[in-house]
Design a protein around this motif. Structure first.
Motif, mmCIF file in Angstrom:
data_model
loop_
_atom_site.group_PDB
_atom_site.id
_atom_site.type_symbol
_atom_site.label_atom_id
_atom_site.label_comp_id
_atom_site.label_asym_id
_atom_site.label_seq_id
_atom_site.Cartn_x
_atom_site.Cartn_y
_atom_site.Cartn_z
ATOM 1 N N PRO A 40 0.937 -1.289 -0.021
ATOM 2 C CA PRO A 40 -0.088 -0.023 0.035
ATOM 3 C C PRO A 40 0.752 1.271 -0.270
ATOM 4 O O PRO A 40 2.016 1.404 0.425
ATOM 5 C CB PRO A 40 -0.853 -0.150 1.250
ATOM 6 N N GLY A 41 0.583 2.220 -0.794
ATOM 7 C CA GLY A 41 1.261 3.359 -0.763
ATOM 8 C C GLY A 41 2.207 3.438 -1.930
ATOM 9 O O GLY A 41 2.746 4.529 -2.101
ATOM 10 N N GLN A 42 2.478 2.429 -2.440
ATOM 11 C CA GLN A 42 3.685 2.493 -3.435
ATOM 12 C C GLN A 42 3.022 3.151 -4.838
ATOM 13 O O GLN A 42 1.954 2.976 -4.865
ATOM 14 C CB GLN A 42 4.298 0.995 -3.559
ATOM 15 N N GLU A 60 -5.513 -2.500 -6.526
ATOM 16 C CA GLU A 60 -5.735 -3.161 -5.421
ATOM 17 C C GLU A 60 -4.595 -3.246 -4.417
ATOM 18 O O GLU A 60 -4.907 -3.064 -2.945
ATOM 19 C CB GLU A 60 -6.359 -4.524 -5.662
ATOM 20 N N ARG A 61 -3.616 -3.543 -4.827
ATOM 21 C CA ARG A 61 -2.285 -3.633 -3.707
ATOM 22 C C ARG A 61 -1.928 -2.274 -3.119
ATOM 23 O O ARG A 61 -1.387 -2.314 -2.185
ATOM 24 C CB ARG A 61 -1.307 -4.671 -4.694
ATOM 25 N N VAL A 62 -1.672 -1.216 -4.276
ATOM 26 C CA VAL A 62 -1.294 -0.039 -3.820
ATOM 27 C C VAL A 62 -2.267 0.590 -2.884
ATOM 28 O O VAL A 62 -1.863 1.582 -2.005
ATOM 29 C CB VAL A 62 -0.796 0.902 -5.083
ATOM 30 N N GLY A 63 -3.550 0.481 -3.158
ATOM 31 C CA GLY A 63 -4.402 0.969 -2.174
ATOM 32 C C GLY A 63 -4.745 2.274 -2.669
ATOM 33 O O GLY A 63 -4.373 3.133 -3.487
ATOM 34 N N ALA A 64 -5.676 3.226 -1.706
ATOM 35 C CA ALA A 64 -6.048 4.576 -2.095
ATOM 36 C C ALA A 64 -4.895 5.417 -2.078
ATOM 37 O O ALA A 64 -4.747 6.662 -2.604
ATOM 38 C CB ALA A 64 -7.106 5.071 -1.089
#
Length: 257
Positions: A40-42, A60-64
């Motif tokens: 997340p965040g990347q 989906e994996r890096v998220g919002a």
């Protein structure tokens, strides 16, 4: 599906989407995603994203709080990618050549190049671009087939071998790049962490014809004088009439910056 050798070129977006969702495609793609370990965040970069097959999974994996950048040079592919990801605010779609990535230097945490290097003009140049845009500690995933390993079962084994030779020497620009991925990655300055080889197996003739281009490439091989016309047609017809088997080796390399 027709068993005629005069098969037209498929719609490339539809072709890539079908190949990605096949049993052969799902297995190595899932492994590549797991090895990339996107957090997340990347910021995640998909070079040669095509119709956006993998962009939702990356989003989906890096998220919002993260960002996904999909790059491709084909406007039709990008139109489909935008359609598929229009509801995902973290996804950015950019039209560009892989040899000149439109990404700020040192900003990418995770990057993937999936079945793209075999087609580009200069694989080393693309890897150099990846080194420029990734930050220290970034992880890069590369996946490419080695078409010299393609085997197609047939009673006429010589024609099967001729088909593989044509695929390797004429149909694909860098047909054996899979076996050299780790070496190329090291030469580009990456530290190779993982090397995996998988063997996609095809037991269904129509799936293999679609993914491997059996009819299309044999038609080209006959047209270019590499295979006798009557023999090539008999070979292709025989494949559709009985139990079918084909396989090739696909190499996945994960490295770090």
């Amino acid at each position: 599906m027709s068993t005629s050798l005069g098969v037209p070129q498929p719609d490339q977006a539809a072709y890539m989407l079908r190949a990605a969702t096949s049993a052969a495609g799902r297995g190595y793609k899932q492994e590549l995603m797991e090895l990339l370990d996107v957090q997340p965040g990347q910021t995640a970069l998909d070079v040669g994203c095509g119709p956006g097959t993998d962009l939702p999974a990356l989003a989906e994996r890096v998220g919002a709080s993260g960002t996904v950048i999909g790059v491709d040079s084909d406007p039709a592919m990008l139109a489909e990618a935008r359609r598929r990801t229009g509801h995902l605010p973290t996804v950015r779609i950019r039209e560009a050549d892989a040899h000149a990535l439109p990404v700020e230097r040192g900003t990418v945490d995770r990057a993937k190049v999936d079945r793209v290097l075999m087609h580009v003009t200069d694989p080393a140049g693309v890897l150099e671009q990846l080194r420029l845009v990734t930050r220290p500690g970034a992880r890069i995933g590369l996946a490419e087939p080695d078409w010299d390993t393609l085997v197609v079962d047939a009673e006429d084994l010589d024609t099967s071998r001729a088909f593989t030779r044509y695929t390797t020497s004429e149909a694909v620009r860098h047909a054996t790049i899979g076996r050299s991925l780790a070496r190329r990655a090291e030469r580009a300055g990456f530290a190779v962490e993982t090397v995996r080889a998988t063997t996609p197996v095809f037991l269904d003739f129509q799936d293999a014809d679609h993914t491997l281009g059996l009819g299309r490439n044999m038609h080209q091989a006959i047209r270019d004088g590499h295979v006798d016309a009557a023999r090539g047609r008999r070979w292709f017809t025989s494949l559709s009439e009985g139990p079918f088997f084909a396989a090739f080796t696909l190499v996945t390399v994960v490295c770090s910056r």
